[in-house]
Design a protein around this motif. Sequence first.
Motif, PDB file in Angstrom:
ATOM      1  N   VAL A  88       0.838  -1.078   0.044  1.00 21.03           N
ATOM      2  CA  VAL A  88      -0.105  -0.152   0.185  1.00 21.03           C
ATOM      3  C   VAL A  88       0.894   1.319   0.140  1.00 21.03           C
ATOM      4  O   VAL A  88       0.476   2.171  -0.646  1.00 21.03           O
ATOM      5  CB  VAL A  88      -1.093   0.008   1.472  1.00 21.03           C
ATOM      6  CG1 VAL A  88      -1.488   1.450   1.633  1.00 21.03           C
ATOM      7  CG2 VAL A  88      -2.054  -0.983   1.085  1.00 21.03           C
ATOM      8  N   PHE A  89       2.024   1.313   0.779  1.00 20.98           N
ATOM      9  CA  PHE A  89       2.793   2.405   1.014  1.00 20.98           C
ATOM     10  C   PHE A  89       4.003   2.255  -0.211  1.00 20.98           C
ATOM     11  O   PHE A  89       4.501   3.417  -0.460  1.00 20.98           O
ATOM     12  CB  PHE A  89       3.360   2.304   2.232  1.00 20.98           C
ATOM     13  CG  PHE A  89       2.676   2.427   3.339  1.00 20.98           C
ATOM     14  CD1 PHE A  89       1.820   3.610   3.609  1.00 20.98           C
ATOM     15  CD2 PHE A  89       1.999   1.258   4.021  1.00 20.98           C
ATOM     16  CE1 PHE A  89       0.952   3.609   4.752  1.00 20.98           C
ATOM     17  CE2 PHE A  89       1.180   1.228   4.869  1.00 20.98           C
ATOM     18  CZ  PHE A  89       0.518   2.555   5.392  1.00 20.98           C
ATOM     19  N   ALA A  90       4.161   1.264  -0.705  1.00 22.65           N
ATOM     20  CA  ALA A  90       5.309   0.952  -1.421  1.00 22.65           C
ATOM     21  C   ALA A  90       5.137  -0.077  -2.672  1.00 22.65           C
ATOM     22  O   ALA A  90       5.575  -1.174  -2.427  1.00 22.65           O
ATOM     23  CB  ALA A  90       6.793   0.601  -1.003  1.00 22.65           C
ATOM     24  N   PRO A  91       4.143   0.281  -3.777  1.00 21.71           N
ATOM     25  CA  PRO A  91       3.683  -0.598  -4.526  1.00 21.71           C
ATOM     26  C   PRO A  91       4.805  -0.661  -5.625  1.00 21.71           C
ATOM     27  O   PRO A  91       4.808  -1.757  -6.489  1.00 21.71           O
ATOM     28  CB  PRO A  91       2.376   0.019  -5.020  1.00 21.71           C
ATOM     29  CG  PRO A  91       2.506   1.489  -4.917  1.00 21.71           C
ATOM     30  CD  PRO A  91       3.337   1.653  -3.588  1.00 21.71           C
ATOM     31  N   GLY A 119       5.002   7.951  -8.043  1.00 20.56           N
ATOM     32  CA  GLY A 119       6.310   8.432  -7.541  1.00 20.56           C
ATOM     33  C   GLY A 119       6.207   8.199  -5.773  1.00 20.56           C
ATOM     34  O   GLY A 119       7.192   8.514  -5.322  1.00 20.56           O
ATOM     35  N   GLY A 120       5.017   7.752  -5.546  1.00 18.78           N
ATOM     36  CA  GLY A 120       4.924   7.516  -3.983  1.00 18.78           C
ATOM     37  C   GLY A 120       5.943   6.616  -3.268  1.00 18.78           C
ATOM     38  O   GLY A 120       6.300   6.822  -2.109  1.00 18.78           O
ATOM     39  N   THR A 121       6.373   5.519  -4.285  1.00 14.37           N
ATOM     40  CA  THR A 121       7.490   4.517  -3.616  1.00 14.37           C
ATOM     41  C   THR A 121       8.648   5.432  -3.319  1.00 14.37           C
ATOM     42  O   THR A 121       9.556   5.135  -2.375  1.00 14.37           O
ATOM     43  CB  THR A 121       7.573   3.166  -4.471  1.00 14.37           C
ATOM     44  OG1 THR A 121       6.205   2.915  -4.684  1.00 14.37           O
ATOM     45  CG2 THR A 121       8.481   2.292  -3.793  1.00 14.37           C
ATOM     46  N   ALA A 122       9.120   6.081  -4.602  1.00 14.08           N
ATOM     47  CA  ALA A 122      10.231   6.978  -4.340  1.00 14.08           C
ATOM     48  C   ALA A 122      10.506   7.929  -3.387  1.00 14.08           C
ATOM     49  O   ALA A 122      11.285   8.238  -2.994  1.00 14.08           O
ATOM     50  CB  ALA A 122      10.506   7.515  -5.937  1.00 14.08           C
TER      51      ALA A 122
END
Length: 319
Positions: A247-250, A293-296
């Motif tokens: 959920v936080f790092a797809p 870009g949420g994982t980065a």
Amino acid sequence: MTTQRYEPIDSGVTPRFAGHSTFMRLPVLTDPRDVDIAIVGVPWDGGTTNRPGPRHGPRQVREMSSLIKRVHSVTKISPYEICRVADLGDAPVNPIDLNRSLEDIRKFFSQIVEAGAVPLAIGGDHLSSLPILRAVAAARPVGMIHFDAHSDTVDSYFGGLKFTHGTPFRRAIEEGLLDPKRVVQIGIRGSTYSADERDWPLQQGIRIISIEEFEEMGIDAVIREARRVAGDAPTYISFDIDALDPVFAPGTGTPEFAGLTSREVNRLLRGLRNLNLVGADVVEVSPPFDPSGGTALAAANIAFEILCLLAESLAKRKS
Ligand code: MN
Ligand code: MN
């Protein structure tokens, strides 16, 4: 060699979305003797066994790191005030020659270590940690605090291949780079290739804190246990972004259900102040699976948390 410290570009002058993209908006330097902490990209995924893409990780983490400001929200520390920190560019890699890449990455990090600087690497897949450890642990084995869904201590893949992102820490222990009794793995979970996959690391004395045990222990006890295992001797931090829940790092190649939350990761990392840290990496961000870009962004924030830990640890050693 200079004693000058470097600051991120002043965002009151040049807005965060302008200028060249570098880690934390720091200047790009080439001589490791000019820094205490070298942030380095490893744009390489030659060890990936499933969904690829971390070769693109450093660029996207540089981009998202432009959102991060200078001062830590809780400790009020600015790593740039206590250490010389810069973006040392990317390690040389070859996308179609695994062995040459391993050697070229090792040489690049050896120059950093021999110059007396501490590396903070942004991967790249998790096999990148092996050549970095060959540089960081050249003189003596180190301990490691390892965040991951996977133990990465499998022996081989695809008919005996020994160098993949599922094998780096087996090789590192065999090569005497890691002291397995000073290795703790946090967040381990998910299905395995075989029922006895965890036997080998446990036999070596690695402390595995599965996500189930993490839940039972609670964060403060996990921090105490990680500090106990690492002790006061030289310690490396390796952070596989898939330790976070998908959920936080797809945006990673091998996501595993039911992982750590972003807030848990912050609490864990903030519990690791004033250890004897000699290097770190944040790996396995795969931009092709990370369109938001949420994982980065997660990786950039984790890199900043670790940068603050490295800076404090280094400042304490030098004082
Ligand atoms: Mn993993
Ligand atoms: Mn890993």
